[in-house]
Motif scaffolding. Sequence first.
Motif, PDB file in Angstrom:
ATOM      1  N   LYS A 170       2.696  12.365  -1.592  1.00 41.07           N
ATOM      2  CA  LYS A 170       3.815  11.827  -2.330  1.00 41.07           C
ATOM      3  C   LYS A 170       3.458  10.756  -3.028  1.00 41.07           C
ATOM      4  N   LEU A 171       4.279  10.144  -3.986  1.00 41.01           N
ATOM      5  CA  LEU A 171       3.943   9.026  -4.788  1.00 41.01           C
ATOM      6  C   LEU A 171       4.269   7.731  -3.908  1.00 41.01           C
ATOM      7  N   GLU A 194       4.958   4.489  -2.285  1.00 45.81           N
ATOM      8  CA  GLU A 194       6.018   3.900  -1.961  1.00 45.81           C
ATOM      9  C   GLU A 194       6.298   2.904  -2.829  1.00 45.81           C
ATOM     10  N   ARG A 198       7.959   3.986  -6.215  1.00 40.59           N
ATOM     11  CA  ARG A 198       8.824   5.020  -6.042  1.00 40.59           C
ATOM     12  C   ARG A 198      10.220   4.276  -6.872  1.00 40.59           C
ATOM     13  N   GLU A 199      10.514   3.044  -6.922  1.00 40.80           N
ATOM     14  CA  GLU A 199      11.653   2.440  -7.582  1.00 40.80           C
ATOM     15  C   GLU A 199      11.391   1.757  -8.693  1.00 40.80           C
ATOM     16  N   HIS A 213       9.813   4.405 -15.013  1.00 41.88           N
ATOM     17  CA  HIS A 213       8.800   5.459 -15.410  1.00 41.88           C
ATOM     18  C   HIS A 213       8.864   5.875 -16.760  1.00 41.88           C
ATOM     19  N   VAL A 270       4.876  12.778 -11.575  1.00 41.48           N
ATOM     20  CA  VAL A 270       5.678  13.515 -10.672  1.00 41.48           C
ATOM     21  C   VAL A 270       6.433  14.702 -11.438  1.00 41.48           C
ATOM     22  N   VAL A 276       2.991  15.827  -7.006  1.00 47.73           N
ATOM     23  CA  VAL A 276       2.543  14.505  -7.362  1.00 47.73           C
ATOM     24  C   VAL A 276       1.317  14.607  -7.635  1.00 47.73           C
TER      25      VAL A 276
END
Length: 108
Positions: free
Chosen positions: A46-47, A49, A52-53, A56, A85, A96
């Motif tokens: 996974k990316l 954390e 994540r927000e 990009h 992603v 990912v």
Amino acid sequence: MVSLLLAAALGAAPSVPDPLWQCTAAHYRGFVSPSGARGNWPTVAKLPEHLRETRHITLSTPGIAPGGRAHMMFVDSAAKVVYIVQTSGPADTEVVFGPLPPVECPPA
């Protein structure tokens, strides 16, 4: 009232990414399309954390092809790496790729 709207609009304007990341995006953009990624890149579960927000850079969109894939590049400036992603179909279907190195800009 007008100054409040102007301030809100200026605050929402996207900033221009660092030239290193622009060149990196241009490089990796050549390896992705709605049909998928052509790079033989490592993957992670996974990316991270903390990314994540964050903002990009869109590398490709799914287009009009059924099952088309979109690609977004997330930059970890502290580690000097990027993650790409790839999403398709439902939003929870993603791959990912990374961590990948930045690509230097060609000399001017």
